[in-house]
Enzyme design. Structure first.
Site, PDB file in Angstrom:
ATOM      1  N   HIS A  37       0.946  -1.090  -0.145  1.00  0.00           N
ATOM      2  CA  HIS A  37      -0.091   0.023  -0.028  1.00  0.00           C
ATOM      3  C   HIS A  37       0.918   1.172   0.200  1.00  0.00           C
ATOM      4  O   HIS A  37       0.390   2.311  -0.932  1.00  0.00           O
ATOM      5  CB  HIS A  37      -0.913  -0.115   1.168  1.00  0.00           C
ATOM      6  N   GLN A 153      -9.027  -6.746 -11.147  1.00  0.00           N
ATOM      7  CA  GLN A 153      -9.771  -5.490 -10.524  1.00  0.00           C
ATOM      8  C   GLN A 153      -9.097  -4.338 -11.116  1.00  0.00           C
ATOM      9  O   GLN A 153      -9.752  -3.373 -11.747  1.00  0.00           O
ATOM     10  CB  GLN A 153      -9.349  -5.329  -8.937  1.00  0.00           C
ATOM     11  N   SER A 186      -2.843  -7.973   2.881  1.00  0.00           N
ATOM     12  CA  SER A 186      -3.370  -7.778   4.443  1.00  0.00           C
ATOM     13  C   SER A 186      -3.656  -9.028   4.912  1.00  0.00           C
ATOM     14  O   SER A 186      -3.717  -9.514   6.040  1.00  0.00           O
ATOM     15  CB  SER A 186      -4.501  -6.892   4.323  1.00  0.00           C
TER      16      SER A 186
HETATM   17  P1  AMP Z   1      -6.496  -3.599  -0.395  1.00  0.00           P
HETATM   18  O1  AMP Z   1      -6.349  -2.851   0.791  1.00  0.00           O
HETATM   19  O2  AMP Z   1      -5.937  -5.123  -0.501  1.00  0.00           O
HETATM   20  O3  AMP Z   1      -7.912  -3.406  -1.192  1.00  0.00           O
HETATM   21  O4  AMP Z   1      -5.367  -3.012  -1.755  1.00  0.00           O
HETATM   22  C1  AMP Z   1      -5.607  -1.694  -1.904  1.00  0.00           C
HETATM   23  C2  AMP Z   1      -4.906  -1.458  -3.240  1.00  0.00           C
HETATM   24  O5  AMP Z   1      -3.376  -1.605  -2.724  1.00  0.00           O
HETATM   25  C3  AMP Z   1      -5.208  -2.325  -4.311  1.00  0.00           C
HETATM   26  O6  AMP Z   1      -5.202  -1.216  -5.487  1.00  0.00           O
HETATM   27  C4  AMP Z   1      -4.064  -3.238  -4.434  1.00  0.00           C
HETATM   28  O7  AMP Z   1      -4.145  -3.802  -5.537  1.00  0.00           O
HETATM   29  C5  AMP Z   1      -3.091  -2.521  -3.731  1.00  0.00           C
HETATM   30  N1  AMP Z   1      -2.132  -3.538  -3.413  1.00  0.00           N
HETATM   31  C6  AMP Z   1      -2.356  -4.411  -2.422  1.00  0.00           C
HETATM   32  N2  AMP Z   1      -1.234  -5.431  -2.231  1.00  0.00           N
HETATM   33  C7  AMP Z   1      -0.296  -4.779  -3.007  1.00  0.00           C
HETATM   34  C8  AMP Z   1       1.227  -5.240  -3.203  1.00  0.00           C
HETATM   35  N3  AMP Z   1       1.614  -6.189  -2.601  1.00  0.00           N
HETATM   36  N4  AMP Z   1       1.805  -4.460  -4.040  1.00  0.00           N
HETATM   37  C9  AMP Z   1       1.268  -3.284  -4.771  1.00  0.00           C
HETATM   38  N5  AMP Z   1       0.056  -2.952  -4.465  1.00  0.00           N
HETATM   39  C10 AMP Z   1      -0.758  -3.756  -3.652  1.00  0.00           C
END
Ligand code: AMP
Length: 281
Positions: A37, A153, A186
């Site tokens: 994030h 997504q 997460s």
């Molecule tokens: P989430 O909180 O899991 O919904 O993720 C929020 C944003 O962070 C989304 O656009 C995810 O694709 C991105 N994200 C989650 N994990 C990663 C990661 N390991 N590397 C880069 N972006 C991420």
């Protein structure tokens, strides 16, 4: 850093920034923040004057109520990380603010939402698309940052914004990984120590499959070997592991001629992990 919980307050803040000629980015998240994030935050900060991070665990995108209940929530810790990172505003509305009692609208992106996570998590992408539409309209940012980690997504959000003429530029950021290759997520916090040791097998299998496709090996055989490797490593089951066109997500059974992607989702104990990797023809 300001923490705002209401749409009207956020709109006032953003209007003042825009009036002063400042560019604005938004990074939508569900919290339980990790370095993945924060890499989105850094990318946003390097391109715009102001950065909003949203934290909203969106009930509409959970097809399994248990998964929603177990989703990690650490808002105070998240806020401290964002403050230390120099974020301008945290928007953390409660569910009532986003879905007031009379709420009746759903936004849906056809075709792209149908396979992969769309098949195994019915309704998931309608929930994602509806909340992303709302967050983009609420924030009024010039740019919005999403991770390639959620490849399907990202393609859906790009389609959404183009189809509805939402005035925002979508930026996709590379997946941040632990040293052993596991994509940061997460959900990783829910892995037992034993499962955490097995988890990098998913990425290893994707890398081996990418290399084999690159050498010209038959796609069906390559995918079969990758699925076997993941199960033999200790994953309980695989929701999907497929090769597809990177943009249209059309499934491919021969060596790609355009940019392609290997997409996978698999269960490790009670935890569902997803990952993906680029494949060049
Ligand atoms: P989430 O909180 O899991 O919904 O993720 C929020 C944003 O962070 C989304 O656009 C995810 O694709 C991105 N994200 C989650 N994990 C990663 C990661 N390991 N590397 C880069 N972006 C991420």
């Amino acid at each position: 850093m300001k923490t705002l919980r209401h749409v009207a307050a956020l709109r006032t803040e953003v209007a003042a920034w825009r009036k002063a000629g400042q560019s604005v980015a938004v990074v939508p998240t569900m919290g339980a923040l990790h370095d993945g994030h924060l890499s989105l935050v850094r990318a946003a900060q390097s391109a715009t004057d102001r950065v909003i991070v949203t934290i909203f665990v969106n009930p509409a995108q959970f097809n399994d109520p248990e998964d929603l209940k177990k989703y990690p929530r650490h808002e105070a810790r998240d806020a401290a990380l964002l403050r230390a990172a120099g974020v301008d505003c945290l928007f953390a509305p409660d569910a009532q603010e986003i879905y007031p009692p009379a709420f009746a609208t759903s936004v849906s992106v056809a075709r792209l939402s149908e396979g992969y996570c769309g098949s195994t998590r019915p309704g998931h992408f309608d929930g994602v698309v509806t909340v992303v539409t709302k967050l983009l309209l609420i924030c009024g940012a010039h740019k919005a940052y999403f991770g390639e980690k959620d490849w399907q997504q990202l393609q859906i959000v790009r389609r959404l914004v183009a189809d509805l003429n939402i005035p925002v530029a979508i930026a996709g950021c590379p997946t941040l990984r632990a040293a052993d290759g596991l994509a940061m997520s997460s959900r990783n916090a829910r892995l037992t120590d034993a499962a955490r040791a097995v988890a990098p097998a998913l990425y290893r299998a994707l890398c081996a499959a990418r290399d084999a496709v690159g050498r010209g090996e038959a796609v069906a055989v390559v995918l079969g070997s990758a699925r076997r490797a993941i199960c033999e490593a200790g994953f309980a089951s695989i929701d999907y592991l497929d090769l597809c066109d990177a943009e249209t997500l059309t499934q491919l059974d021969t060596r790609p001629k355009r940019p392609a992607r290997l997409l996978a989702a698999a269960w490790l104990g009670e935890v569902r992990l997803i990952d993906n990797i680029a494949v060049t023809g």
